[in-house]
Design an enzyme around this catalytic site. Structure first.
Site, PDB file in Angstrom:
ATOM      1  CG  HIS B 115      -0.002   1.784   4.329  1.00  0.00           C
ATOM      2  ND1 HIS B 115       0.761   1.250   3.320  1.00  0.00           N
ATOM      3  CD2 HIS B 115      -0.169   0.751   5.143  1.00  0.00           C
ATOM      4  CE1 HIS B 115       0.926   0.046   3.449  1.00  0.00           C
ATOM      5  NE2 HIS B 115       0.364  -0.454   4.515  1.00  0.00           N
ATOM      6  CG  ASP B 192      -5.239   4.300   1.637  1.00  0.00           C
ATOM      7  OD1 ASP B 192      -6.015   3.595   1.671  1.00  0.00           O
ATOM      8  OD2 ASP B 192      -4.057   4.212   2.096  1.00  0.00           O
ATOM      9  CD  GLN B 195      -6.415  -0.303   8.318  1.00  0.00           C
ATOM     10  OE1 GLN B 195      -7.209  -0.691   8.954  1.00  0.00           O
ATOM     11  NE2 GLN B 195      -5.426  -0.918   7.767  1.00  0.00           N
ATOM     12  CE  LYS B 218      -5.337  -3.084   4.439  1.00  0.00           C
ATOM     13  NZ  LYS B 218      -4.286  -3.808   5.329  1.00  0.00           N
ATOM     14  CB  CYS B 356       3.319  -0.072   5.927  1.00  0.00           C
ATOM     15  SG  CYS B 356       3.732  -1.867   5.510  1.00  0.00           S
TER      16      CYS B 356
HETATM   17  C1  LIG Z   1      -4.042   2.830   5.226  1.00  0.00           C
HETATM   18  C2  LIG Z   1      -3.585   1.669   4.186  1.00  0.00           C
HETATM   19  N1  LIG Z   1      -3.319   2.000   3.170  1.00  0.00           N
HETATM   20  C3  LIG Z   1      -2.741   1.079   2.245  1.00  0.00           C
HETATM   21  C4  LIG Z   1      -2.702  -0.197   2.510  1.00  0.00           C
HETATM   22  C5  LIG Z   1      -2.129  -1.202   1.747  1.00  0.00           C
HETATM   23  O1  LIG Z   1      -3.146  -2.299   1.391  1.00  0.00           O
HETATM   24  P1  LIG Z   1      -2.638  -3.474   0.237  1.00  0.00           P
HETATM   25  O2  LIG Z   1      -1.113  -3.955   1.181  1.00  0.00           O
HETATM   26  O3  LIG Z   1      -3.723  -4.371   0.285  1.00  0.00           O
HETATM   27  O4  LIG Z   1      -2.124  -3.031  -0.923  1.00  0.00           O
HETATM   28  C6  LIG Z   1      -3.034  -0.597   3.938  1.00  0.00           C
HETATM   29  C7  LIG Z   1      -2.718  -2.069   4.394  1.00  0.00           C
HETATM   30  O5  LIG Z   1      -1.904  -2.434   5.053  1.00  0.00           O
HETATM   31  C8  LIG Z   1      -3.476   0.255   4.890  1.00  0.00           C
HETATM   32  O6  LIG Z   1      -3.575   0.108   5.919  1.00  0.00           O
END
Ligand SMILES: Cc1ncc(COP(=O)(O)O)c(C=O)c1O
Lengths: 128, 399
Positions: B115, B192, B195, B218, B356
């Protein structure tokens, strides 16, 4: 209080879908006097507007590119609209007028799609 | 199981016929989570720490109690947990706070499926330090990461940061093996887990990672909340990157000293109500239990895959093994935004775009992005059937 009323109106009206299937002026023009390509990185869309301007009048117009139904329909509607118009009059078209031309209620996220052709066109006017 | 669960979410209870398949972007919030946040705002609203009156004491206790809930959830100690405003915030804190261990020509290893939140902060670190980003590629047939981790993780590597579950492909990465590989060259392993945390156990001792980051929204919690786990040893290496109240021990105009770990990583007033809600969200997940969650979501993922397949090309594994319920797909000649827009008008909420993950989209040659449906604990067979009929209508309308 939030209501779900806005959900009732579809943006996929028959004329929008029609223009998506059978676009107007979707053709590359070989020797345009004005041309510009705009990209919308967030949807991967790309749209080129070609203009032939003779004596200050838009005599020929075309577009090509890929995009969603909304960006494709707005390109057809805009190119139809400006055919035969004067350079000066086209320059005066506002974003609001473009959205009105599209004729559907568009949300924040799709406004970029709806204005892609408009921005290409405005850019094209300045390209020469 | 799910009808009872649907009853626990106002968004589903009050809107029969609404199909929410966008939990990968943000999950819905059960009433119980909203209730504890309401209690905080309506009954004992006060700032935490140093308020010597009962409401502040109580708010502090509730807030600190969540640290214990989280520690129990991840299999670590409460002092290895600090709270953030989301995964993006957490990853940025790690990037800033670990910059001092990176030198010119050092290597930071990421994967191709990351991401943007796990790419851009490291790219900026690399730019400032002269380090190099190295990327483990995704096999475009199996959608798995190249398993030859040793090939990418050598003595030059200082940090490896990889998503446990891809937010586009749904694939589950071999984190434990990546951790072992990183440690064999003395690098830090960051996970990370945005998900994964709501869909499978993330035990940090089993994963053997040094840091793990996620968002609360999430995992059935509120927006504006996030968690960072860091092992005691790893947190000793992490420098604070946000400064101000609460994170200090003493302050003079010329210099300051930091509060103990993990408090030095929580500058300013945190999202007190949100963190209290997040604690309840985790309790909620635990009350359902991993067996039930995993079994149900696997079943729904299989159904989703088989309903979508006739209409579309699945981007990601087309079987339900080693993947979660994040299902990306593309349909020839129909822009992903039109898929999602059309389905949205039929009360089926899915997401469309690059999610993203532009580098992944580029390398899969999907510059218009994908449509993506994701499973949550409340997803039912009716939801999947609803998606099916909406896709059928889409095909007739756009075909
Ligand atoms: C794999 C992953 N990393 C990071 C994020 C970023 O999360 P947030 O937008 O809640 O900071 C997301 C969410 O969109 C994600 O799916």
């Amino acid at each position: 209080m939030y209501t779900h009323e806005h959900e009732l109106d579809s943006i996929y009206k028959e004329y929008i879908l029609d223009l998506y299937r059978n676009p107007k002026n979707k053709k590359k023009i070989d020797s345009p006097t004005h041309v510009s390509t705009k990209r919308n990185a967030s949807c991967g869309d790309e749209l080129t507007v070609y203009l032939v301007i003779v004596d200050g009048i838009i005599t020929e117009v075309g577009f090509d590119g890929i995009g969603c139904a909304i960006s494709q329909a707005s390109a057809s509607l805009l190119t139809e609209h400006i055919k035969g118009m004067s350079y000066e009059d086209v320059r005066k078209i506002t974003e609001e007028e473009m959205l009105k031309l599209l004729g559907i209620e568009i949300g924040l996220t799709r406004t970029k799609c709806a204005l892609l052709a408009y921005h290409s066109c405005m850019n094209a006017l300045n390209s020469n | 199981m799910n009808q009872t669960i649907r009853e626990q979410f106002a968004m589903l209870r009050k809107r029969p016929g609404y199909t929410y398949l966008d939990s990968g972007a943000s999950s819905l919030t059960p009433d119980s989570v909203v209730k504890v946040m309401d209690e905080y705002y309506l009954e004992y609203r006060a700032n935490i720490h140093r308020g010597m009156y009962p409401d502040s004491e109580y708010a502090s206790t509730q807030y600190e109690n969540v640290r214990t809930i989280v520690a129990n959830f991840f299999g670590c100690t409460p002092h290895e947990i600090f709270f953030t405003f989301g995964a993006t915030h957490g990853l940025n804190m790690l990037a800033y706070g670990l910059e001092h261990i990176i030198e010119k020509d050092d290597v930071i290893v990421l994967s191709e499926l990351e991401h943007h939140a796990n790419i851009v902060p490291w790219q900026q670190v690399a730019r400032r330090t002269g380090a190099i980003l190295r990327v483990i590629p995704v096999d475009k047939e199996t959608y798995e990461l190249d398993g030859n981790f040793e090939k990418y993780i050598d003595e030059k590597v200082k940090i490896v940061s990889v998503a446990q579950v891809s937010n586009v492909l749904g694939t589950i990465q071999s984190i434990t093996r990546l951790s072992q590989c990183a440690h064999s060259v003395g690098a830090l392993m960051i996970v990370d887990a945005s998900q994964s945390v709501a869909h499978m156990p993330s035990n940090v001792r089993e994963l053997q990672c040094d840091f793990l980051v996620c968002s609360g929204h999430k995992m059935y919690g509120p927006t504006g909340t996030g968690i960072v786990y860091g092992s005691q040893e790893a947190l000793e290496k992490l420098r604070p990157s946000m400064f101000g109240g609460d994170m200090i021990e003493t302050v003079e105009f010329t210099e300051s000293t930091w509060a103990d770990i993990p408090y030095r990583f929580e500058a300013g007033t945190p999202n007190v109500g949100g963190i209290i809600g997040l604690g309840e969200a985790i309790t909620y997940i635990q009350s359902i239990g991993w067996n039930a969650i995993e079994q149900h979501e696997k079943e729904m993922t299989e159904k989703l895959l088989s309903v979508i397949s006739p209409y579309a090309r699945i981007i990601g594994p087309s079987h339900s093994a080693r993947r979660t319920g994040v299902v990306s797909f593309v349909i020839d000649q129909i822009h992903p935004h039109d898929i999602a827009g059309f389905l949205g008008e039929r009360k089926v909420a899915i997401r469309a775009g690059h999610h993203c993950a532009m580098p992944l989209m580029r390398s899969c040659d999907l510059m218009q992005g994908t449509a993506r449906a994701t499973v949550g604990i409340y997803t039912t067979e009716e939801d999947v059937m609803h998606l099916d009929s909406a896709l059928k209508e889409l095909q007739t309308t756009f075909g």
